[in-house]
Motif scaffolding. Structure first.
Motif, short mmCIF file in Angstrom:
data_model
loop_
_atom_site.label_atom_id
_atom_site.label_comp_id
_atom_site.label_asym_id
_atom_site.label_seq_id
_atom_site.Cartn_x
_atom_site.Cartn_y
_atom_site.Cartn_z
N ILE A 26 72.24 -17.07 58.80
CA ILE A 26 70.87 -16.85 59.26
C ILE A 26 70.84 -15.51 59.97
O ILE A 26 71.65 -15.25 60.87
N THR A 27 69.93 -14.65 59.55
CA THR A 27 69.86 -13.31 60.11
C THR A 27 68.42 -12.85 60.21
O THR A 27 67.56 -13.37 59.51
N GLN A 28 68.18 -11.91 61.07
CA GLN A 28 66.86 -11.29 61.19
C GLN A 28 66.83 -9.93 60.48
O GLN A 28 65.83 -9.24 60.50
N SER A 29 67.95 -9.55 59.87
CA SER A 29 68.03 -8.27 59.16
C SER A 29 67.20 -8.31 57.89
O SER A 29 67.17 -9.32 57.18
N SER A 30 66.55 -7.22 57.60
CA SER A 30 65.78 -7.10 56.36
C SER A 30 66.70 -6.85 55.19
O SER A 30 67.79 -6.30 55.35
N ASP A 31 66.25 -7.26 54.01
CA ASP A 31 66.99 -6.92 52.81
C ASP A 31 66.93 -5.42 52.60
O ASP A 31 65.96 -4.77 52.96
N SER A 32 67.97 -4.88 52.00
CA SER A 32 67.95 -3.46 51.67
C SER A 32 67.69 -3.31 50.18
O SER A 32 68.13 -4.13 49.37
N ALA A 33 66.99 -2.29 49.85
CA ALA A 33 66.68 -2.04 48.43
C ALA A 33 67.96 -1.62 47.71
O ALA A 33 68.79 -0.90 48.25
N SER A 34 68.08 -2.06 46.49
CA SER A 34 69.21 -1.67 45.67
C SER A 34 68.99 -0.27 45.13
O SER A 34 67.88 0.11 44.78
N THR A 35 70.07 0.49 45.08
CA THR A 35 69.95 1.82 44.49
C THR A 35 70.20 1.70 42.99
O THR A 35 71.18 1.09 42.56
N VAL A 36 69.31 2.22 42.22
CA VAL A 36 69.43 2.15 40.77
C VAL A 36 69.95 3.50 40.29
O VAL A 36 69.32 4.53 40.48
N GLU A 37 71.11 3.45 39.69
CA GLU A 37 71.73 4.66 39.17
C GLU A 37 71.32 4.87 37.71
O GLU A 37 71.03 3.91 37.00
N PRO A 38 71.34 6.11 37.23
CA PRO A 38 71.07 6.33 35.81
C PRO A 38 72.16 5.64 34.97
O PRO A 38 73.29 5.48 35.43
#
Length: 67
Positions: A26-38
């Motif tokens: 259980i966390t209050q941290s937000s999800d981070s967006a995934s980096t999409v590589e070419p």
């Protein structure tokens, strides 16, 4: 019977046996967006195999991945 766009069937989760769960964090941290590589050569090869399988599934072959 499904008659409206807000009607649903099934369950709103993926059933998992309790013995497969190692922990619940259980966390209050937000999800981070995934980096999409070419796409690289390996990604393009996978896409090619998937496309070939979708077009001609009867001719699909399994190609082992070298590690």
């Amino acid at each position: 019977m499904i008659q409206d766009s807000d009607c649903r069937i099934g369950v709103p989760f993926i059933p998992i046996p309790a013995e497969k769960i190692a922990a619940i964090v259980i966390t209050q941290s937000s999800d981070s967006a995934s980096t999409v590589e070419p796409p690289d050569a390996e990604t393009n090869a996978i896409a090619g195999h998937l496309s070939a399988t979708a077009i001609m599934p009867h001719k699909a072959t399994v190609v082992p991945i070298a590690h």
